[in-house]
Design a protein around this motif. Structure first.
Motif, short mmCIF file in Angstrom:
data_model
loop_
_atom_site.label_atom_id
_atom_site.label_comp_id
_atom_site.label_asym_id
_atom_site.label_seq_id
_atom_site.Cartn_x
_atom_site.Cartn_y
_atom_site.Cartn_z
N ALA A 36 8.22 19.52 1.80
CA ALA A 36 9.36 19.63 2.72
C ALA A 36 9.24 18.61 3.84
O ALA A 36 10.24 17.99 4.25
CB ALA A 36 9.45 21.04 3.28
N LEU A 37 8.03 18.40 4.35
CA LEU A 37 7.84 17.41 5.41
C LEU A 37 8.12 16.00 4.89
O LEU A 37 8.71 15.18 5.60
CB LEU A 37 6.42 17.49 5.96
CG LEU A 37 6.12 18.61 6.96
CD1 LEU A 37 4.66 18.52 7.38
CD2 LEU A 37 7.02 18.54 8.18
N ILE A 38 7.69 15.71 3.68
CA ILE A 38 7.94 14.38 3.10
C ILE A 38 9.44 14.15 2.96
O ILE A 38 9.95 13.06 3.25
CB ILE A 38 7.21 14.24 1.75
CG1 ILE A 38 5.69 14.18 1.98
CG2 ILE A 38 7.68 12.99 1.00
CD1 ILE A 38 4.87 14.28 0.70
N ALA A 39 10.17 15.19 2.52
CA ALA A 39 11.62 15.05 2.39
C ALA A 39 12.29 14.83 3.74
O ALA A 39 13.25 14.06 3.86
CB ALA A 39 12.19 16.29 1.70
N ASP A 40 11.78 15.48 4.77
CA ASP A 40 12.37 15.38 6.11
C ASP A 40 11.96 14.10 6.84
O ASP A 40 12.67 13.66 7.76
CB ASP A 40 11.97 16.58 6.96
CG ASP A 40 12.63 17.87 6.51
OD1 ASP A 40 13.64 17.80 5.77
OD2 ASP A 40 12.13 18.95 6.90
#
Length: 208
Positions: free
Chosen positions: A61-65
């Protein structure tokens, strides 16, 4: 006052250093590391992992954000073991000396479930504990009073008979509020001296 009946260790920065900033400084340099930590709430995400969130999905999720920091986040995911700093051998020696004396020893740690399992392979001394109270398994995190209550119930030992060391004042304060004996860890020598003062180890056994 009688001797403590059990000793409880925090892990990070008590038995083994954990300072991910140093890992990123070595890889990318301080300037890029600072930009990463300023832009991405990685420490907040790590707290949620310690609280029980799953490691992989949290990082995904952090990579996507934060696609601009995908490389740094992929390292946290794929090379997390590199964030473990050197073991503090003198602290580990106190753990093993207590075990040799027959003193029950427990871990109370804010740690993700999956990363703790990985650490069992990387840090063999973690298997020396009589039991490990791991926040990611319990769904509770220090300094929540409930995690200290879980230790009391799990060990069956009264609060005043527990001696606990941790490097964070807020965690020490929460334990003391429940009646635990506490020691704020600032270095292995002070901890070793406390164990001697509590008559749990001799100076020689404590490495003093």
């Amino acid at each position: 006052m009688s001797q403590p009946q059990a000793v409880i260790f925090d892990i990070g920065n008590v038995l083994c250093n954990w300072w991910p900033e140093a890992f990123y400084d070595a890889r990318f340099g301080e300037t890029r590391r600072r930009a990463f930590f300023d832009a991405v709430p990685i420490h907040a995400a790590n707290v949620e992992i310690d609280r029980g969130a799953r490691f992989g999905p949290t990082l995904a999720a952090l990579i996507a954000d934060h696609p601009d920091h995908a490389e740094e986040l992929a390292l946290w995911r794929d090379e997390w073991a590199g964030t473990l700093g050197p073991v503090i051998p003198e602290s580990v020696a106190t753990l093993r000396a207590l075990k040799a004396r027959g003193v029950p020893v427990y871990a109370l740690t804010n740690y993700g479930d999956e990363t703790f399992e990985l650490s069992l392979e990387l840090l063999p001394f973690l298997r020396d504990f009589d039991a490990a109270f791991v926040s990611g398994r319990l769904g509770l995190i220090k300094p929540d009073p409930a995690i200290y209550q879980a230790v009391e119930q799990g060990t069956g030992i009264a609060p005043e008979a527990l001696l606990f060391t941790d490097d964070r004042p807020e965690n020490i304060d929460a334990a003391a509020a429940r009646g635990w004996r506490t020691h704020l860890f600032t270095g292995w020598q002070g901890w070793a001296r406390r164990l001697v003062d509590e008559q749990l180890l001799t100076e020689k056994e404590a490495g003093l």
